[in-house]
Motif scaffolding. Structure first.
Motif, PDB file in Angstrom:
ATOM      1  N   TYR A 496      -7.485 -10.430   0.854  1.00 61.08           N
ATOM      2  CA  TYR A 496      -6.263 -10.363   0.938  1.00 61.08           C
ATOM      3  C   TYR A 496      -5.681 -11.872   1.417  1.00 61.08           C
ATOM      4  CZ  TYR A 496      -8.172  -5.600   1.310  1.00 61.08           C
ATOM      5  OH  TYR A 496      -8.453  -4.622   0.866  1.00 61.08           O
ATOM      6  N   GLN A 497      -4.391 -11.960   0.653  1.00 62.11           N
ATOM      7  CA  GLN A 497      -3.972 -13.538   0.955  1.00 62.11           C
ATOM      8  C   GLN A 497      -2.536 -13.274   1.261  1.00 62.11           C
ATOM      9  OE1 GLN A 497      -4.817 -15.838  -2.635  1.00 62.11           O
ATOM     10  NE2 GLN A 497      -6.694 -15.267  -2.771  1.00 62.11           N
ATOM     11  N   THR A 498      -2.034 -14.476   1.809  1.00 62.11           N
ATOM     12  CA  THR A 498      -0.570 -14.401   2.215  1.00 62.11           C
ATOM     13  C   THR A 498       0.134 -15.504   1.359  1.00 62.11           C
ATOM     14  OG1 THR A 498      -1.116 -15.709   4.216  1.00 62.11           O
ATOM     15  CG2 THR A 498      -0.908 -13.335   4.271  1.00 62.11           C
ATOM     16  N   VAL A 499       1.477 -15.737   1.214  1.00 59.91           N
ATOM     17  CA  VAL A 499       2.071 -16.760   0.589  1.00 59.91           C
ATOM     18  C   VAL A 499       2.013 -17.892   1.509  1.00 59.91           C
ATOM     19  CG1 VAL A 499       4.491 -17.655  -0.092  1.00 59.91           C
ATOM     20  CG2 VAL A 499       3.696 -15.161  -0.485  1.00 59.91           C
ATOM     21  N   ASP A 500       1.413 -19.016   0.855  1.00 59.35           N
ATOM     22  CA  ASP A 500       1.480 -20.427   1.609  1.00 59.35           C
ATOM     23  C   ASP A 500       2.849 -20.964   1.755  1.00 59.35           C
ATOM     24  OD1 ASP A 500       1.058 -23.103   2.093  1.00 59.35           O
ATOM     25  OD2 ASP A 500      -0.881 -23.162   1.686  1.00 59.35           O
ATOM     26  N   PRO A 501       2.923 -21.406   3.208  1.00 57.90           N
ATOM     27  CA  PRO A 501       4.527 -21.876   3.437  1.00 57.90           C
ATOM     28  C   PRO A 501       4.993 -23.032   2.298  1.00 57.90           C
ATOM     29  CG  PRO A 501       3.232 -21.622   5.387  1.00 57.90           C
ATOM     30  CD  PRO A 501       2.371 -21.250   4.294  1.00 57.90           C
ATOM     31  N   MET A 502       3.905 -23.813   1.713  1.00 64.35           N
ATOM     32  CA  MET A 502       4.521 -24.755   0.917  1.00 64.35           C
ATOM     33  C   MET A 502       5.192 -24.018  -0.228  1.00 64.35           C
ATOM     34  SD  MET A 502       1.022 -25.926  -1.075  1.00 64.35           S
ATOM     35  CE  MET A 502       1.619 -27.278  -1.672  1.00 64.35           C
ATOM     36  N   SER A 503       5.200 -22.900  -0.452  1.00 63.21           N
ATOM     37  CA  SER A 503       6.019 -22.033  -1.867  1.00 63.21           C
ATOM     38  C   SER A 503       7.080 -21.440  -1.173  1.00 63.21           C
ATOM     39  CB  SER A 503       4.949 -21.162  -2.438  1.00 63.21           C
ATOM     40  OG  SER A 503       3.825 -21.875  -3.079  1.00 63.21           O
ATOM     41  N   ASP A 504       7.487 -21.852  -0.095  1.00 62.64           N
ATOM     42  CA  ASP A 504       8.705 -20.842   0.654  1.00 62.64           C
ATOM     43  C   ASP A 504       9.898 -21.479  -0.092  1.00 62.64           C
ATOM     44  OD1 ASP A 504       7.502 -19.506   2.256  1.00 62.64           O
ATOM     45  OD2 ASP A 504       8.140 -20.817   4.194  1.00 62.64           O
ATOM     46  N   ASP A 505      10.086 -22.797  -0.536  1.00 67.68           N
ATOM     47  CA  ASP A 505      11.465 -23.371  -1.323  1.00 67.68           C
ATOM     48  C   ASP A 505      11.359 -22.558  -2.464  1.00 67.68           C
ATOM     49  OD1 ASP A 505      11.969 -24.925   0.804  1.00 67.68           O
ATOM     50  OD2 ASP A 505      10.914 -26.647  -0.047  1.00 67.68           O
ATOM     51  N   LEU A 506      10.257 -22.478  -3.141  1.00 69.48           N
ATOM     52  CA  LEU A 506      10.217 -21.950  -4.648  1.00 69.48           C
ATOM     53  C   LEU A 506      10.878 -20.449  -4.577  1.00 69.48           C
ATOM     54  CD1 LEU A 506       9.760 -22.020  -7.662  1.00 69.48           C
ATOM     55  CD2 LEU A 506       7.331 -21.444  -7.051  1.00 69.48           C
ATOM     56  N   SER A 548       1.921  -9.568  -1.484  1.00 70.11           N
ATOM     57  CA  SER A 548       2.418 -10.663  -0.466  1.00 70.11           C
ATOM     58  C   SER A 548       3.612 -11.302  -0.896  1.00 70.11           C
ATOM     59  CB  SER A 548       1.455 -11.939  -0.045  1.00 70.11           C
ATOM     60  OG  SER A 548       1.151 -12.532  -1.562  1.00 70.11           O
ATOM     61  N   VAL A 549       3.783 -11.555  -2.073  1.00 73.63           N
ATOM     62  CA  VAL A 549       5.278 -11.812  -2.696  1.00 73.63           C
ATOM     63  C   VAL A 549       6.363 -10.774  -2.392  1.00 73.63           C
ATOM     64  CG1 VAL A 549       6.311 -12.909  -4.720  1.00 73.63           C
ATOM     65  CG2 VAL A 549       4.114 -13.612  -4.256  1.00 73.63           C
ATOM     66  N   ARG A 550       5.906  -9.647  -2.836  1.00 73.64           N
ATOM     67  CA  ARG A 550       6.822  -8.660  -2.489  1.00 73.64           C
ATOM     68  C   ARG A 550       7.379  -8.648  -1.172  1.00 73.64           C
ATOM     69  NH1 ARG A 550       6.857  -3.288  -1.059  1.00 73.64           N
ATOM     70  NH2 ARG A 550       8.679  -2.013  -2.230  1.00 73.64           N
ATOM     71  N   ALA A 551       6.554  -8.611  -0.330  1.00 72.71           N
ATOM     72  CA  ALA A 551       6.606  -8.603   1.016  1.00 72.71           C
ATOM     73  C   ALA A 551       7.452  -9.796   1.687  1.00 72.71           C
ATOM     74  CB  ALA A 551       5.382  -8.556   2.099  1.00 72.71           C
ATOM     75  N   TRP A 552       7.246 -11.001   1.243  1.00 74.82           N
ATOM     76  CA  TRP A 552       7.770 -12.244   1.292  1.00 74.82           C
ATOM     77  C   TRP A 552       9.328 -12.124   1.117  1.00 74.82           C
ATOM     78  CZ3 TRP A 552      11.276 -15.945  -0.415  1.00 74.82           C
ATOM     79  CH2 TRP A 552      11.257 -16.982   0.496  1.00 74.82           C
ATOM     80  N   LEU A 553       9.963 -11.546  -0.258  1.00 76.85           N
ATOM     81  CA  LEU A 553      11.083 -11.305  -0.520  1.00 76.85           C
ATOM     82  C   LEU A 553      12.033 -10.099   0.202  1.00 76.85           C
ATOM     83  CD1 LEU A 553      10.351 -11.475  -4.438  1.00 76.85           C
ATOM     84  CD2 LEU A 553      11.639 -13.135  -2.929  1.00 76.85           C
ATOM     85  N   ILE A 554      11.189  -9.015   0.500  1.00 77.06           N
ATOM     86  CA  ILE A 554      11.755  -8.108   1.289  1.00 77.06           C
ATOM     87  C   ILE A 554      12.029  -8.449   2.791  1.00 77.06           C
ATOM     88  CG2 ILE A 554      11.448  -5.795   2.381  1.00 77.06           C
ATOM     89  CD1 ILE A 554       9.830  -5.036   0.048  1.00 77.06           C
ATOM     90  N   LYS A 555      11.260  -9.505   3.533  1.00 83.48           N
ATOM     91  CA  LYS A 555      11.700  -9.888   4.633  1.00 83.48           C
ATOM     92  C   LYS A 555      12.644 -10.743   4.449  1.00 83.48           C
ATOM     93  CE  LYS A 555       9.161 -12.465   8.286  1.00 83.48           C
ATOM     94  NZ  LYS A 555       8.018 -13.214   8.819  1.00 83.48           N
TER      95      LYS A 555
END
Length: 599
Positions: A496-506, A548-555
């Motif tokens: 189970y993984q989460t988005v690394d903050p270094m990819s936030d800008d992208l 995790s990407v979907r959750a990031w975008l929804i948030k």
């Protein structure tokens, strides 16, 4: 020596080099006779002697610094009968000392002491226990200032006024006072040929319970070989204004054995380089005052450049450099301070220096007094025509004879820097003054076409040449294409993984692209894995990435109904899984447009 008596059964005990103790042996108690014990205080960096301040300052904006180590043997002890016990058997201090000379008149300084080593027997005498220091401690920071009031620096007689302020940076004990104290002092001193001397008289005023003291220091030295080596004695004295009683109870009285603390040092300093001074000194304690060691030793090393003597005469024409307008060329005295000490005709052009506007460069006569005796300079750029490659256009000096005196063109693109919007990057003429002389940039993204991997599409700088100047996110008819991989970090387990903050800008750019295209109704966020590991594991891993990407975008504002996450495991590779680079490409996330409104 007279001894106090108490309770009718007191016994006299001599505290060698420190205190008398009077106590009733039947009553045990803990005694504390603390206060900054170190008697030696190093002089300011740049001063001639080890512990005696100098009255002079020595130059302007000259920084100096030194490190001083001093050792004191048995600075505090107590004696019962024929037996002497060491409350403090030894102390070794490191002083980090720095100063700055200003206007040849004012000196400011700092001194930070550190007790590197301390020891003692923690003796119990007649029921009174004395706790000895056993570890390193920080002493009190000393802040100093000094003004030279009278006399020339390095002169035969000088008077200075100075002071030290000790701030309680260390805990109260034998290394620090635990309270503020100050030491104003007057300094007399000077130098006569090879002999130098200094005397300091002042007082130490304390905010602690210890009494104020009168302090005096004196020292002298003989100097050899243009300050290469010096040797001489130093004496320090201190006495309290009132008898120093360190402990006074119904059963016990402790007071200083001697009202005077006196120490003698004999030391030598060596200057192997103009800026480097090393020294060593040693000597005995002469009394049994508080903190007076039986023996002490000092070592120092410092960056201590000397100031030029006030009466230095480099060219030997009997005119000091500070009044000599030509200090490196001998000449006669002149009432004009700009020509005093200069030759009558420095450049040999047969025009007297008083009438020569360019006394150091030969030139012809000219009716204009501002040009008389100066070489011709048609364009007035201070470069004579004979050395000016562009004598009719004012320019700047250049090591290249072909450019000397010419208007600058740093990037050599044929467009002068004065009108070149990009003077350091060769470019082409342009009617727009903001782009004149700049490299072509068709997409106006500030990245020149020659280094822009996407010269017709605005993008951002990128360290990788194949991506430099390209947009990281592009919306096509079927997909939102990203030119960078989204990176992940492990969550609760390796599956189970989460988005690394270094990819936030992208991902912010992906989100903005979705918001800017409201016609897109449904996007499948795809997660992919490489072929390493079992299929079931890769399926879970890829689904976790998509989720995790979907959750990031929804948030961050994308409606949930616009996104669906699906993991494909390793079933849809874009590169070979046989290489490390290929597997890296296969571990990815994609954004496939499933549904959008018809135009």
């Amino acid at each position: 020596m007279r001894l106090d008596r108490r309770l009718g059964r007191t016994r006299s005990i001599l505290a060698g080099a420190a205190v008398f103790l009077f106590a009733c042996p039947s009553l045990a108690q803990e005694a504390s006779a603390t206060g900054a014990l170190e008697r030696f205080q190093p002089s300011v960096a740049g001063d001639a002697l080890f512990g005696v301040p100098s009255p002079g300052v020595g130059g302007h904006l000259i920084p100096r610094a030194k490190a001083v180590v001093d050792f004191g043997l048995s600075p505090l002890s107590i004696q019962e009968g024929d037996t002497r016990y060491a409350i403090v058997s030894q102390q070794t201090f490191l002083h980090v000392n720095a100063s700055l000379a200003l206007w040849d008149r004012l000196l400011v300084s700092l001194d930070m002491p550190f007790a590197l080593a301390q020891g003692g027997d923690s003796p119990t005498v007649l029921g009174a226990q004395f706790a000895s220091p056993q570890s390193a401690e920080v002493g009190d920071l000393r802040i100093g200032a000094r003004v030279r009031l009278f006399g020339e620096d390095r002169g035969a007689f000088q008077v200075g006024l100075g002071g030290y302020l000790y701030t309680p940076t260390g805990p109260a004990g034998y290394a620090a006072e635990g309270a503020v104290r100050g030491e104003p002092h007057v300094i007399l001193g000077g130098r006569v040929d090879r002999f130098l001397y200094s005397v300091s008289v002042g007082t130490t005023l304390r905010a602690s319970a210890r009494p104020h003291t009168f302090d005096a220091r004196a020292g002298a030295a003989v100097v050899f070989g243009k300050d290469f080596f010096q040797v001489g004695p130093e004496l320090s004295l201190s006495t309290p204004f009132s008898r120093e009683v360190l402990l006074d109870t119904e059963d016990t009285r402790i007071s200083v054995a001697s009202p005077v603390s006196a120490e003698l040092l004999v030391g030598a300093k060596l200057r192997p380089l103009p800026f480097l001074v090393v020294g060593a000194a040693a000597g005995p304690g002469l009394t049994q005052g508080y903190g007076t060691p039986v023996f002490s030793a000092v070592g120092s090393i410092g960056y201590e450049p000397q100031a030029a003597p006030a009466d230095k005469d480099t060219d030997g024409d009997d005119i000091p450099d500070k009044r000599d307008a030509c200090p490196e060329t001998p000449g006669p005295a002149n009432d004009d301070p700009h020509k005093n000490g200069c030759p009558v005709d420095t450049d040999g052009d047969r025009i007297a220096d008083k009438q020569d506007a360019c006394p150091n460069e030969p030139g012809p006569k000219n009716e204009d007094p501002t040009k008389n005796g100066c070489p011709p300079d048609t364009d007035g750029d201070t470069l004579v025509d004979t050395k000016d490659a562009c004598p009719s256009e004012p320019g700047a000096k250049s090591a290249d004879p072909k450019k000397n005196g010419c208007p600058p063109d740093t990037d050599e693109d044929g467009i002068l820097d004065a009108v070149d919007a990009c003077p350091k990057d060769p470019g082409a003429p342009n009617e727009d003054p903001k782009k004149h002389g700049c490299p072509p940039d068709r997409d106006a993204d500030t990245i020149p076409d020659k280094t822009d991997a996407c010269p017709d599409v605005p993008g951002k700088p990128d360290p990788e040449p194949q991506h430099n100047g390209c947009p990281r996110v592009e919306v096509t008819s079927k997909e939102i294409v990203i030119r960078r991989q989204i990176r992940f970090r492990f969550g609760l387990s390796s599956q189970y993984q989460t988005v690394d903050p270094m990819s936030d800008d992208l991902l912010h750019e992906v989100r903005d692209a979705i918001l800017q295209h409201p016609e897109i109704e449904l996007i499948e966020v795809q997660g992919h894995a490489d072929a390493v590991g079992a299929d079931e594991y890769n399926q879970i891993l890829s689904q976790s990435r998509a989720d995790s990407v979907r959750a990031w975008l929804i948030k961050r504002g994308i409606p949930p109904e616009k996104l669906v996450a699906k993991g494909y495991g390793a079933t849809v590779p874009v590169d070979s899984n046989e290489s490390k680079e290929g597997r890296q490409q296969n571990r990815r996330a994609n954004f496939v447009i499933i549904k959008k409104k018809e135009p």
